[in-house]
Enzyme design. Structure first.
Site, PDB file in Angstrom:
ATOM      1  N   PHE A 143      12.531  -1.552  -6.217  1.00 60.65           N
ATOM      2  CA  PHE A 143      12.464  -2.405  -5.023  1.00 60.65           C
ATOM      3  C   PHE A 143      11.591  -3.611  -5.337  1.00 60.65           C
ATOM      4  O   PHE A 143      10.451  -3.460  -5.779  1.00 60.65           O
ATOM      5  CB  PHE A 143      11.891  -1.657  -3.820  1.00 60.65           C
ATOM      6  N   ASP A 227       5.972  -6.089 -11.659  1.00 63.93           N
ATOM      7  CA  ASP A 227       5.841  -6.169 -10.205  1.00 63.93           C
ATOM      8  C   ASP A 227       4.703  -5.230  -9.803  1.00 63.93           C
ATOM      9  O   ASP A 227       4.885  -4.024  -9.684  1.00 63.93           O
ATOM     10  CB  ASP A 227       7.156  -5.754  -9.554  1.00 63.93           C
ATOM     11  N   LYS A 256       0.537  -8.066  -1.182  1.00 68.22           N
ATOM     12  CA  LYS A 256       0.009  -6.937  -0.413  1.00 68.22           C
ATOM     13  C   LYS A 256      -1.512  -6.898  -0.344  1.00 68.22           C
ATOM     14  O   LYS A 256      -2.118  -7.663   0.378  1.00 68.22           O
ATOM     15  CB  LYS A 256       0.594  -5.623  -0.945  1.00 68.22           C
TER      16      LYS A 256
END
Length: 400
Positions: A143, A227, A256
């Site tokens: 993802f 990532d 985040k």
């Protein structure tokens, strides 16, 4: 502690208001939250919840941490936004801080966006600069975001196929060293991987995968792009997950937890990758604005000063051991690193467990039917862990 502010309930209530005002892509909310403090949040009815999801690994310092509140309050009183025609001190300070924390050093460069998806978009363009007509490799069940570029990288057909045709030139491969060795060649511009697949249920890569990926990408002139949107900023018990593998990537996508809830994304480049972009080839109106970068400086500074990377490592070990010690027949394994934890279940009961936990006052997440994800604030301590174990055990017992 501030007072609870009850949202006025016209005919139909806030759920109906949400359903009629929000785009259909938004899922039905679990509840309406009103405020937070530390590892806890309260909804509009005054019910308290222990937050062991932290906004999906975002609220590194928990809620309403005084360091973040002070930094944002002071910064917005001077400058909130200036566009990318100008520099500000918080922006430059954060870029320097990220070069130091990632180990990119003097040869590193930083691009700022506003989200993890934007960091991935920058990474895709960086990969194109390394070989415009070459393939970009990503992993099945990965993802990377929901913009057209990032969803094209995402290895989940259910998320990608409704928007086909996806971005061309992207190939998804199995998460095995054998698949890596069979696929990487001189026709590949970049390999993009999560060190731990968060949305897949906190699934680690095979042992030695990142080390072999580094060897092969260097051999064939491809970029190794990591990532670390969910794994970065101390979440896994080191500043970045790749640092536990003794490798140096070409670029790392961040977002985040780096600003504790204030939206920001970043792409940090290493070595030769730092020279691939030239002026005007990428940009963002809001990216690197002084408000977001001041917030990130405050959050990362507090993580460093308060020893929260070490706390994540220690508390993560405690949690994994304690979860296994519950002895529930539902729990088959505990995965992850630091305070990014996946609980594997032998039955497809994760949604029911998550729902029961919420009723009991515990926020956790079921990314799929057989996995529970935990990502508590990095400030979590003895009292919160004890309460979590009590509530989680009750949730397991209610659904077993």
């Amino acid at each position: 502690m501030s007072e609870t502010h009850t949202v006025p309930e016209p005919v139909g209530g806030w759920r109906d208001r949400f359903a009629t005002a929000m785009m259909g892509s938004s899922p039905a909310p679990l509840t309406m939250l009103d405020r937070g403090e530390g590892c806890y949040v309260w909804d509009v009815d005054g019910k308290r919840y222990l937050d062991f999801l932290a906004g999906i690994a975002v609220n590194s310092l928990g809620h309403a941490h005084p360091v973040l509140v002070d930094a944002v309050s002071r910064q917005i009183a001077t400058l909130a936004h200036v566009s990318n025609y100008f520099a500000t001190a918080p922006q430059v300070e954060l870029a320097e801080r990220l070069r130091r924390l990632t180990g990119a050093g003097d040869a590193g460069r930083v691009y700022f966006g506003n989200s993890g998806a934007e960091a991935i978009e920058a990474a895709i363009k960086l990969a194109r600069r390394n070989g415009q007509h070459k393939k970009i490799l990503a992993l099945h069940n990965s993802f990377h975001g929901r913009t057209m570029g990032s969803v094209s990288l995402t290895g989940k057909p259910a998320l990608r196929e409704p928007f086909d045709p996806a971005l061309p030139g992207i190939e998804h491969i199995d998460s095995t060293i054998e698949a890596l060795e069979a696929t990487i060649g001189d026709d590949v511009s970049a390999l993009v991987v999560e060190p731990i697949k968060g949305e897949a249920g906190v699934v680690e890569l095979p042992e030695g995968y990142l080390e072999r990926a580094r060897e092969l990408t260097e051999k064939h002139g491809a970029l190794l792009i990591l990532d670390e949107i969910q794994t970065g900023a101390g979440r896994t018990g080191s500043w970045f997950a790749f640092q536990q593998h003794g490798i140096v990537p070409d670029a790392v996508a961040l977002a985040k937890g780096i600003a504790g809830g204030v939206p920001i994304g970043a792409l940090v480049t290493f070595g030769r990758a730092s020279d691939l972009f030239t002026v005007g080839q990428h940009g963002s109106t809001f990216g690197g604005n002084p408000l977001a970068t001041a917030a990130a400086n405050a959050v990362l500074g507090e993580i460093e000063n308060a020893g929260l990377v070490e706390n994540a490592a220690r508390r993560g070990d405690e949690l994994r051991a304690a979860i296994l010690a519950i002895g529930s027949p539902l729990v088959t394994e505990v995965r992850g690193a630091g305070l990014l934890i996946g609980i594997g279940l032998g039955e497809p009961s994760a949604p029911a467990i998550s729902a029961r936990a919420l009723e009991l006052g515990l926020i956790i997440n079921a990314p799929n039917d057989t996995s529970i994800r935990l990502a508590p604030p990095l400030i979590v301590g003895d009292a919160e862990i004890a309460e979590f174990l009590t509530l989680f055990t009750q949730a397991l017992e209610a659904t077993s």
